[in-house]
Design an enzyme around this catalytic site. Structure first.
Site, PDB file in Angstrom:
ATOM      1  N   TYR A   1      61.476  35.297  51.062  1.00  0.00           N
ATOM      2  CA  TYR A   1      61.255  36.736  51.280  1.00  0.00           C
ATOM      3  C   TYR A   1      61.623  37.118  52.710  1.00  0.00           C
ATOM      4  CZ  TYR A   1      58.776  41.100  52.220  1.00  0.00           C
ATOM      5  OH  TYR A   1      58.465  42.388  52.617  1.00  0.00           O
TER       6      TYR A   1
ATOM      7  N   ASP B   1      67.908  50.754  39.245  1.00  0.00           N
ATOM      8  CA  ASP B   1      67.505  49.406  39.657  1.00  0.00           C
ATOM      9  C   ASP B   1      68.386  48.979  40.826  1.00  0.00           C
ATOM     10  OD1 ASP B   1      67.135  46.477  39.655  1.00  0.00           O
ATOM     11  OD2 ASP B   1      66.078  46.853  37.775  1.00  0.00           O
TER      12      ASP B   1
ATOM     13  N   GLU C   1      57.369  39.832  58.454  1.00  0.00           N
ATOM     14  CA  GLU C   1      57.638  38.474  57.965  1.00  0.00           C
ATOM     15  C   GLU C   1      58.938  37.931  58.543  1.00  0.00           C
ATOM     16  OE1 GLU C   1      55.888  36.156  55.663  1.00  0.00           O
ATOM     17  OE2 GLU C   1      54.421  37.382  56.674  1.00  0.00           O
TER      18      GLU C   1
ATOM     19  N   SER D   1      60.333  44.027  57.704  1.00  0.00           N
ATOM     20  CA  SER D   1      58.986  43.441  57.660  1.00  0.00           C
ATOM     21  C   SER D   1      58.718  42.490  58.818  1.00  0.00           C
ATOM     22  CB  SER D   1      58.846  42.668  56.340  1.00  0.00           C
ATOM     23  OG  SER D   1      57.747  41.799  56.377  1.00  0.00           O
TER      24      SER D   1
ATOM     25  N   THR E   1      57.033  53.588  42.727  1.00  0.00           N
ATOM     26  CA  THR E   1      55.841  53.165  41.978  1.00  0.00           C
ATOM     27  C   THR E   1      54.996  52.163  42.766  1.00  0.00           C
ATOM     28  OG1 THR E   1      57.183  51.444  40.947  1.00  0.00           O
ATOM     29  CG2 THR E   1      56.897  53.489  39.691  1.00  0.00           C
TER      30      THR E   1
HETATM   31  P1  NAP Z   1      55.116  47.013  46.388  1.00  0.00           P
HETATM   32  O1  NAP Z   1      53.830  47.712  46.173  1.00  0.00           O
HETATM   33  O2  NAP Z   1      55.266  45.617  45.914  1.00  0.00           O
HETATM   34  O3  NAP Z   1      56.260  47.922  45.715  1.00  0.00           O
HETATM   35  C1  NAP Z   1      57.548  47.417  45.492  1.00  0.00           C
HETATM   36  C2  NAP Z   1      58.345  48.463  44.735  1.00  0.00           C
HETATM   37  O4  NAP Z   1      59.674  47.959  44.509  1.00  0.00           O
HETATM   38  C3  NAP Z   1      57.784  48.812  43.340  1.00  0.00           C
HETATM   39  O5  NAP Z   1      57.935  50.184  43.128  1.00  0.00           O
HETATM   40  C4  NAP Z   1      58.711  48.040  42.404  1.00  0.00           C
HETATM   41  O6  NAP Z   1      58.818  48.600  41.133  1.00  0.00           O
HETATM   42  C5  NAP Z   1      60.017  48.198  43.149  1.00  0.00           C
HETATM   43  N1  NAP Z   1      61.050  47.259  42.717  1.00  0.00           N
HETATM   44  C6  NAP Z   1      60.976  45.914  42.663  1.00  0.00           C
HETATM   45  N2  NAP Z   1      62.139  45.407  42.215  1.00  0.00           N
HETATM   46  C7  NAP Z   1      62.979  46.447  41.999  1.00  0.00           C
HETATM   47  C8  NAP Z   1      64.310  46.566  41.563  1.00  0.00           C
HETATM   48  N3  NAP Z   1      65.047  45.508  41.209  1.00  0.00           N
HETATM   49  N4  NAP Z   1      64.875  47.800  41.476  1.00  0.00           N
HETATM   50  C9  NAP Z   1      64.132  48.894  41.800  1.00  0.00           C
HETATM   51  N5  NAP Z   1      62.848  48.856  42.212  1.00  0.00           N
HETATM   52  C10 NAP Z   1      62.289  47.637  42.314  1.00  0.00           C
HETATM   53  O7  NAP Z   1      55.508  47.012  47.934  1.00  0.00           O
HETATM   54  P2  NAP Z   1      54.917  47.913  49.148  1.00  0.00           P
HETATM   55  O8  NAP Z   1      53.736  47.222  49.715  1.00  0.00           O
HETATM   56  O9  NAP Z   1      54.822  49.320  48.704  1.00  0.00           O
HETATM   57  O10 NAP Z   1      56.082  47.747  50.204  1.00  0.00           O
HETATM   58  C11 NAP Z   1      57.178  48.645  50.242  1.00  0.00           C
HETATM   59  C12 NAP Z   1      58.338  47.985  50.972  1.00  0.00           C
HETATM   60  O11 NAP Z   1      57.947  47.654  52.295  1.00  0.00           O
HETATM   61  C13 NAP Z   1      58.821  46.684  50.351  1.00  0.00           C
HETATM   62  O12 NAP Z   1      60.204  46.595  50.590  1.00  0.00           O
HETATM   63  C14 NAP Z   1      58.093  45.613  51.143  1.00  0.00           C
HETATM   64  O13 NAP Z   1      58.819  44.404  51.106  1.00  0.00           O
HETATM   65  C15 NAP Z   1      58.083  46.254  52.517  1.00  0.00           C
HETATM   66  N6  NAP Z   1      56.991  45.894  53.419  1.00  0.00           N
HETATM   67  C16 NAP Z   1      55.699  45.964  53.000  1.00  0.00           C
HETATM   68  C17 NAP Z   1      54.675  45.690  53.892  1.00  0.00           C
HETATM   69  C18 NAP Z   1      53.222  45.788  53.482  1.00  0.00           C
HETATM   70  O14 NAP Z   1      52.370  45.207  54.179  1.00  0.00           O
HETATM   71  N7  NAP Z   1      52.900  46.515  52.419  1.00  0.00           N
HETATM   72  C19 NAP Z   1      54.977  45.359  55.219  1.00  0.00           C
HETATM   73  C20 NAP Z   1      56.317  45.312  55.612  1.00  0.00           C
HETATM   74  C21 NAP Z   1      57.318  45.602  54.710  1.00  0.00           C
HETATM   75  P3  NAP Z   1      57.818  48.185  39.918  1.00  0.00           P
HETATM   76  O15 NAP Z   1      56.624  49.093  40.073  1.00  0.00           O
HETATM   77  O16 NAP Z   1      58.640  48.464  38.721  1.00  0.00           O
HETATM   78  O17 NAP Z   1      57.466  46.739  40.103  1.00  0.00           O
HETATM   79  O1  F7E Z   2      49.115  37.041  52.739  1.00  0.00           O
HETATM   80  C1  F7E Z   2      46.832  34.218  53.474  1.00  0.00           C
HETATM   81  C2  F7E Z   2      48.291  33.896  53.299  1.00  0.00           C
HETATM   82  O2  F7E Z   2      50.136  37.706  50.568  1.00  0.00           O
HETATM   83  C3  F7E Z   2      48.539  37.240  54.002  1.00  0.00           C
HETATM   84  C4  F7E Z   2      53.576  41.614  52.126  1.00  0.00           C
HETATM   85  O3  F7E Z   2      53.228  42.979  52.012  1.00  0.00           O
HETATM   86  O4  F7E Z   2      52.929  41.566  54.431  1.00  0.00           O
HETATM   87  C5  F7E Z   2      52.697  40.965  53.179  1.00  0.00           C
HETATM   88  O5  F7E Z   2      53.008  39.575  53.236  1.00  0.00           O
HETATM   89  C6  F7E Z   2      47.965  35.935  54.525  1.00  0.00           C
HETATM   90  C7  F7E Z   2      48.907  34.736  54.416  1.00  0.00           C
HETATM   91  O6  F7E Z   2      50.671  39.008  52.684  1.00  0.00           O
HETATM   92  C8  F7E Z   2      45.304  33.910  50.206  1.00  0.00           C
HETATM   93  O7  F7E Z   2      48.534  32.492  53.417  1.00  0.00           O
HETATM   94  C9  F7E Z   2      44.936  33.158  52.206  1.00  0.00           C
HETATM   95  O8  F7E Z   2      48.869  34.010  55.617  1.00  0.00           O
HETATM   96  O9  F7E Z   2      48.484  39.257  51.663  1.00  0.00           O
HETATM   97  P1  F7E Z   2      49.565  38.275  51.809  1.00  0.00           P
HETATM   98  P2  F7E Z   2      51.887  38.490  53.582  1.00  0.00           P
HETATM   99  O10 F7E Z   2      52.397  37.182  53.132  1.00  0.00           O
HETATM  100  O11 F7E Z   2      51.471  38.639  54.998  1.00  0.00           O
HETATM  101  C10 F7E Z   2      54.275  41.482  54.915  1.00  0.00           C
HETATM  102  C11 F7E Z   2      54.357  42.216  56.220  1.00  0.00           C
HETATM  103  C12 F7E Z   2      55.278  41.892  53.914  1.00  0.00           C
HETATM  104  O12 F7E Z   2      56.356  42.367  54.256  1.00  0.00           O
HETATM  105  C13 F7E Z   2      55.047  41.481  52.490  1.00  0.00           C
HETATM  106  O13 F7E Z   2      55.803  42.302  51.592  1.00  0.00           O
HETATM  107  O14 F7E Z   2      46.812  35.611  53.769  1.00  0.00           O
HETATM  108  N1  F7E Z   2      46.019  33.954  52.268  1.00  0.00           N
HETATM  109  N2  F7E Z   2      44.470  33.113  50.944  1.00  0.00           N
HETATM  110  C14 F7E Z   2      46.277  34.452  51.052  1.00  0.00           C
HETATM  111  N3  F7E Z   2      47.223  35.290  50.609  1.00  0.00           N
HETATM  112  C15 F7E Z   2      47.215  35.626  49.305  1.00  0.00           C
HETATM  113  N4  F7E Z   2      48.135  36.488  48.843  1.00  0.00           N
HETATM  114  N5  F7E Z   2      46.276  35.110  48.439  1.00  0.00           N
HETATM  115  C16 F7E Z   2      45.291  34.245  48.843  1.00  0.00           C
HETATM  116  O15 F7E Z   2      44.482  33.807  48.045  1.00  0.00           O
END
Ligand code: NAP
Ligand code: F7E
Length: 335
Positions: free
Chosen positions: A147, A56, A125, A123, A10
């Site tokens: 995280y 879950d 991160e 990630s 989702t």
């Molecule tokens: P997202 O939109 O936040 O989706 C997270 C998903 O995890 C949702 O489907 C959520 O379900 C599900 N979830 C959360 N807690 C759960 C639980 N206890 N049991 C089962 N499902 C659960 O994240 P995304 O951006 O698609 O990212 C996908 C993955 O890649 C994540 O692991 C994220 O940390 C990682 N990642 C993301 C990025 C990025 O920039 N997008 C970069 C690097 C890594 P609900 O819909 O019910 O909340």
């Molecule tokens: O922040 C700055 C904030 O929350 C990006 C997740 O998908 O990517 C994501 O993590 C930057 C940070 O993403 C706001 O301080 C400024 O430096 O969009 P973000 P993130 O923390 O990089 C990684 C790869 C993942 O794995 C994670 O799941 O933007 N920033 N002003 C802000 N960020 C937010 N959210 N909101 C602000 O108002």
């Protein structure tokens, strides 16, 4: 027909990956957690083509049951508590889901289906306070949030199950990637949605935190392709998936506001609540291994991505769809 199980279907990536795997001829099983209101918005358009199953990552037994019932060839573990600020509010939950959730799934796979292939959503991160620029598969980790720490654990447990038990367990170290389906609290979506709201007279300003932070920002539709390519390799491994470019949050603002003929300096206001207890200042990935081994490269550029998101949010708001304001409740107290 191969079967793939996606946790987090989702979410943003889950929805793009499901679409992609359907296109590759897979039977797609999506694990969805129970909620009082079901939100399947991102997968509504493919719901009749996929099988959804309740589960879950907190519940080991249900994972075993799902693996026994559906016997997937490939398991994509995308589910996580994925928002960095929330990980300071809910560090234990983040550890349980984002870190131990991976162990639960790997342990299920080890006992039920050791021949399956496993993908762990790692990630950038994990690099946190970066030890080198750009970051590659061999860059040491230095996470800067609960995280990031949880993802480091999940990454290493994946490597350990690979090395201890010979499982086909792969870790994709993905840098930031967005899309029109990105959660509203993440910065690029907050900006694209905020710009559209300002343009339509629905908001006066856009409160943001640190504009100096830099991210390697790609398109989710490109990045999920790399996940699949990783599991098609004979041997499991770790791969960085990134664009190789870095852009500041200020640059995202510039590109997004100018798309609608606006100047971000007239609207963006500094709001201390969006600064973090510890920041990740600079991320830029070296995707050369993914290019060389997987033949992967991104298609959508940074500017194209931001334009795509702004255009989509403008259309969304013009159609009268109101999104709940989730950004306020994720703010952190002043230090
Ligand atoms: P997202 O939109 O936040 O989706 C997270 C998903 O995890 C949702 O489907 C959520 O379900 C599900 N979830 C959360 N807690 C759960 C639980 N206890 N049991 C089962 N499902 C659960 O994240 P995304 O951006 O698609 O990212 C996908 C993955 O890649 C994540 O692991 C994220 O940390 C990682 N990642 C993301 C990025 C990025 O920039 N997008 C970069 C690097 C890594 P609900 O819909 O019910 O909340
Ligand atoms: O922040 C700055 C904030 O929350 C990006 C997740 O998908 O990517 C994501 O993590 C930057 C940070 O993403 C706001 O301080 C400024 O430096 O969009 P973000 P993130 O923390 O990089 C990684 C790869 C993942 O794995 C994670 O799941 O933007 N920033 N002003 C802000 N960020 C937010 N959210 N909101 C602000 O108002």
């Amino acid at each position: 027909m191969p079967t793939a199980l996606i946790t987090g279907i989702t979410g943003q990536d889950g929805s793009y990956l499901a679409e992609f795997l359907l296109g590759q001829g897979y039977q797609v099983i999506g694990m969805v957690r129970r909620a009082s209101v079901v939100t399947l918005d991102r997968i509504e358009h493919i719901q009749d083509k996929i099988t959804l199953v309740q589960g879950d990552l907190l519940d080991q037994i249900c994972l075993v049951r799902i693996l026994q019932e559906y016997r997937p060839d490939e398991i994509y573990n995308l589910a996580a508590q994925s928002f960095v600020p929330t990980s300071w509010h809910q560090p234990i939950l983040t550890g349980e889901v984002t870190a131990l959730g991976a162990t639960r799934m790997l342990e299920g796979m080890r006992t039920v289906l050791p021949s399956a292939r496993y993908y762990q959503a790692s990630s950038s991160e994990m690099f946190g306070k970066v030890r080198e620029v750009p970051q590659s598969e061999s860059t040491p980790f230095y996470p800067r949030s609960p995280y990031g720490a949880a993802k480091v654990y999940a990454h290493w447990i994946t490597v350990n199950y690979r090395e201890s038990y010979g499982l086909h367990a792969t870790s994709g170290i993905l840098f930031n990637h967005g899309s029109p389906r990105r959660g509203l609290e993440f910065v690029e979506r907050k900006i694209s949605h905020g710009v559209a709201a300002i343009k339509l007279g629905l908001a006066d300003n856009l409160p943001l935190g640190n504009l100096k932070a830099r991210r390697d920002m790609g398109f989710a539709g490109d990045h999920v392709r790399a996940m699949w390519l990783m599991l098609q390799q004979e041997k499991p491994d770790d791969y960085v998936v990134a664009t190789g470019e870095t852009h500041s949050i200020r640059e995202i603002c510039e590109v997004a506001f100018s798309r609608l003929g606006l100047d971000y300096e007239d609207y963006v206001v500094r709001d201390e609540r969006f600064f973090r207890p510890a920041e990740v200042d600079l991320l830029v990935g070296d995707p050369s291994k993914a290019g060389r081994v997987l033949g992967w490269e991104p298609v959508v550029t940074f500017t194209e991505l931001i334009h795509m998101m702004v255009d989509s949010d403008l259309k969304l708001l013009q159609s009268g769809v109101q999104m709940p304001d989730v950004t306020e409740m994720t703010t952190l107290k002043r230090r």
